[in-house]
Design an enzyme around this catalytic site. Structure first.
Site, PDB file in Angstrom:
ATOM      1  N   ASN A  33       0.885  -1.167   0.000  1.00 32.28           N
ATOM      2  CA  ASN A  33       0.000   0.000   0.000  1.00 32.28           C
ATOM      3  C   ASN A  33       0.923   1.217   0.000  1.00 32.28           C
ATOM      4  O   ASN A  33       1.478   1.587   1.028  1.00 32.28           O
ATOM      5  CB  ASN A  33      -0.891  -0.037   1.248  1.00 32.28           C
ATOM      6  CG  ASN A  33      -1.849   1.135   1.305  1.00 32.28           C
ATOM      7  OD1 ASN A  33      -1.872   1.980   0.404  1.00 32.28           O
ATOM      8  ND2 ASN A  33      -2.629   1.198   2.356  1.00 32.28           N
ATOM      9  N   ARG A  48      -2.826  -2.305  -3.119  1.00 33.86           N
ATOM     10  CA  ARG A  48      -4.043  -1.546  -2.830  1.00 33.86           C
ATOM     11  C   ARG A  48      -4.041  -0.308  -3.726  1.00 33.86           C
ATOM     12  O   ARG A  48      -3.099   0.471  -3.737  1.00 33.86           O
ATOM     13  CB  ARG A  48      -4.029  -1.127  -1.364  1.00 33.86           C
ATOM     14  CG  ARG A  48      -5.265  -0.365  -1.012  1.00 33.86           C
ATOM     15  CD  ARG A  48      -5.294  -0.040   0.452  1.00 33.86           C
ATOM     16  NE  ARG A  48      -6.518   0.679   0.738  1.00 33.86           N
ATOM     17  CZ  ARG A  48      -6.843   1.127   1.936  1.00 33.86           C
ATOM     18  NH1 ARG A  48      -6.043   0.928   2.937  1.00 33.86           N
ATOM     19  NH2 ARG A  48      -7.952   1.781   2.115  1.00 33.86           N
ATOM     20  N   HIS A  80     -12.748   2.329   0.809  1.00 35.94           N
ATOM     21  CA  HIS A  80     -12.647   1.288   1.852  1.00 35.94           C
ATOM     22  C   HIS A  80     -13.419   0.029   1.453  1.00 35.94           C
ATOM     23  O   HIS A  80     -13.847  -0.743   2.317  1.00 35.94           O
ATOM     24  CB  HIS A  80     -13.236   1.771   3.207  1.00 35.94           C
ATOM     25  CG  HIS A  80     -12.516   2.916   3.839  1.00 35.94           C
ATOM     26  ND1 HIS A  80     -13.183   3.968   4.419  1.00 35.94           N
ATOM     27  CD2 HIS A  80     -11.196   3.161   3.996  1.00 35.94           C
ATOM     28  CE1 HIS A  80     -12.306   4.830   4.910  1.00 35.94           C
ATOM     29  NE2 HIS A  80     -11.096   4.370   4.666  1.00 35.94           N
ATOM     30  N   ARG A 106     -10.296  15.354   7.912  1.00 36.34           N
ATOM     31  CA  ARG A 106     -11.183  15.625   6.755  1.00 36.34           C
ATOM     32  C   ARG A 106     -12.562  16.055   7.243  1.00 36.34           C
ATOM     33  O   ARG A 106     -13.068  15.506   8.226  1.00 36.34           O
ATOM     34  CB  ARG A 106     -11.305  14.383   5.884  1.00 36.34           C
ATOM     35  CG  ARG A 106     -10.078  14.131   5.034  1.00 36.34           C
ATOM     36  CD  ARG A 106     -10.218  12.844   4.257  1.00 36.34           C
ATOM     37  NE  ARG A 106      -9.244  11.862   4.706  1.00 36.34           N
ATOM     38  CZ  ARG A 106      -9.287  10.569   4.426  1.00 36.34           C
ATOM     39  NH1 ARG A 106     -10.252  10.086   3.677  1.00 36.34           N
ATOM     40  NH2 ARG A 106      -8.372   9.749   4.865  1.00 36.34           N
ATOM     41  N   GLU A 130      -7.739  -5.714   5.516  1.00 36.47           N
ATOM     42  CA  GLU A 130      -7.740  -5.458   4.070  1.00 36.47           C
ATOM     43  C   GLU A 130      -6.612  -6.211   3.372  1.00 36.47           C
ATOM     44  O   GLU A 130      -6.762  -6.650   2.238  1.00 36.47           O
ATOM     45  CB  GLU A 130      -7.584  -3.950   3.830  1.00 36.47           C
ATOM     46  CG  GLU A 130      -8.814  -3.177   4.240  1.00 36.47           C
ATOM     47  CD  GLU A 130      -8.548  -1.711   4.494  1.00 36.47           C
ATOM     48  OE1 GLU A 130      -7.876  -1.394   5.498  1.00 36.47           O
ATOM     49  OE2 GLU A 130      -9.015  -0.877   3.709  1.00 36.47           O
TER      50      GLU A 130
END
Ligand code: AMP
Length: 392
Positions: A7, A86, A175, A236, A380
């Site tokens: 990733n 990813r 996600h 965010r 993940e």
């Protein structure tokens, strides 16, 4: 098969080494501050933590150092079979994981317009792995893919149709690998078929998104064109009236770059509290600091609203599942949300199980709760390794 998952961020590279025979993690870690001073790599290999402080001029340098370490320890005489990456944005066309070809790589790079922070770094990670492992299969797993099943009325924004078509503006969601993983685990935990369940998966971490999963398919999700929309996150803003953004641009004389930094880096938990982007700090100070109290309640209230909306979207909900840093660890967030939904969804929380620290999949509602509530640690990387193994 031994699968390496990567990733890649702009100055970081997360890695996991997974043996798919028994799905064990042989190693995991991260190289940070790539291309900067004070670079370092930290890892856990077979339960042992390690760290090397070393400047790395680029991602290739970082991956070489990681592989030297893995060959000495976790791999020994074995070799990596394939690499799974990813990739944040798959745009409207990429659904299932893809074996990377030059054309696929080019398309991932072109999707930088939709994910300027993530896709260029992800593409860099793929190119680096192609150089370090020439001829080995590389697989791209897209964060948006699980949400390809969202119906058009749920992914359409109230903006001019021609412009949305021209710039491919719509809800994509993110996600996806995590939402799919925890939805599947939820069905296993409840011992019910996935295609009989209405699940709301709450991935709450530094970035957060909530998804309505009906019969195993994503039918709506809180993140949108970019990972800015939805509940408030560490830094965010989450969903904000577009008019507020126009006002800020006008009054503060901000251009696109300026407003982008404000919405992505200075907002959310950090922006409201002025204390921290980390929920642990907010929780610690909320009894004595009213900004922290407000931040915590704004976050929890936002989660409650999405759950209510998605229960309506699916005409019911059987189970709510919490995952990621906040979802897995913050019993107070889960308690606030579940208590607020007590009447609407008939949730009865098992306080003792909710408060106990655990790394296991668990049901935190009582047997008589009308809606079940679960906590499932996300994985993940395991999903990416599974997809990669399946494709090669
Ligand atoms: P993630 O992005 O999934 O790694 O989640 C990271 C975030 O989870 C951190 O920034 C914290 O806000 C939150 N977090 C982690 N551990 C805890 C905890 N014990 N209590 C509350 N929040 C936590």
């Amino acid at each position: 098969m031994i699968i390496l998952t990567l990733n890649a961020g702009s100055s970081s590279l997360k890695f996991n080494l997974i043996d798919t025979a028994d799905e064990t993690a042989l190693a995991d870690g991260i190289a940070e501050r790539i291309g900067l001073s004070d670079g370092f790599i930290r890892w856990t290999i077979q339960g042992e933590k390690g760290r090397v402080d070393q400047d790395m001029k680029d991602h290739k340098d970082a991956l070489k150092t990681i592989m030297d370490e893995l060959r000495k320890t976790a791999l020994k005489d074995r070799d990596v079979t394939a690499v799974g990456h990813r990739v944040a944005h798959g745009g409207p066309h990429f659904g299932d994981p893809m074996l990377v070809t030059p054309k696929v790589l080019q398309e991932i790079e072109e999707l930088a317009a939709l994910a300027p922070l993530h896709n260029p770094a992800n593409a860099l990670g793929i190119k680096t792995a192609m150089e370090i492992f020439p001829g080995k299969p590389q697989v791209a797993v897209f964060d948006t893919a699980f949400h390809n099943s969202i119906p058009d009325y749920a992914y359409t924004y109230g903006l001019p149709k021609e412009l949305c078509a021209k710039y491919e503006i719509r809800r994509y969601g993110f996600h996806g690998t995590s939402h799919r993983y925890v939805a599947e685990r939820t069905a296993l935990l409840l011992a019910k078929p996935l295609d009989m369940l209405k699940i709301i998966t709450c991935h709450l971490g530094n970035g957060s998104s909530i998804t309505a999963v009906n019969k195993g398919k994503s039918v709506d999700t809180s993140m949108g064109l970019t990972p800015l929309e939805g509940v408030i996150m560490g830094t965010r803003c989450g969903s904000v009236d577009a008019g507020a953004i126009i006002t800020l641009m006008e009054k503060e004389n901000l251009d696109a770059k300026g407003i982008n930094a404000l919405l992505n880096k200075q907002s959310g938990l950090l922006g409201i509290s002025g204390v921290s982007s980390d929920l642990r700090d907010i929780e610690e100070s909320r009894a004595s600091n009213d900004s922290s109290r407000l931040t915590f309640e704004t976050l929890c209230y936002g989660i409650v609203k999405y759950i209510g909306a998605y229960a309506a979207a699916m005409d019911g909900v059987d189970v709510i599942t919490f995952t990621a840093g906040i979802g897995e660890n913050s019993n107070s967030t889960r308690a606030w949300v579940c208590n607020r939904l007590r009447n609407l969804l008939g949730i009865e929380l098992n306080e003792a199980v909710n408060n106990a620290r655990s790394k296991e999949d668990r049901i935190i509602s009582t047997p008589s709760s009308r809606t079940a509530v679960c906590v499932i640690p996300t994985n993940e990387e395991l999903m990416i390794a599974r997809y990669t193994a399946k494709l090669v």
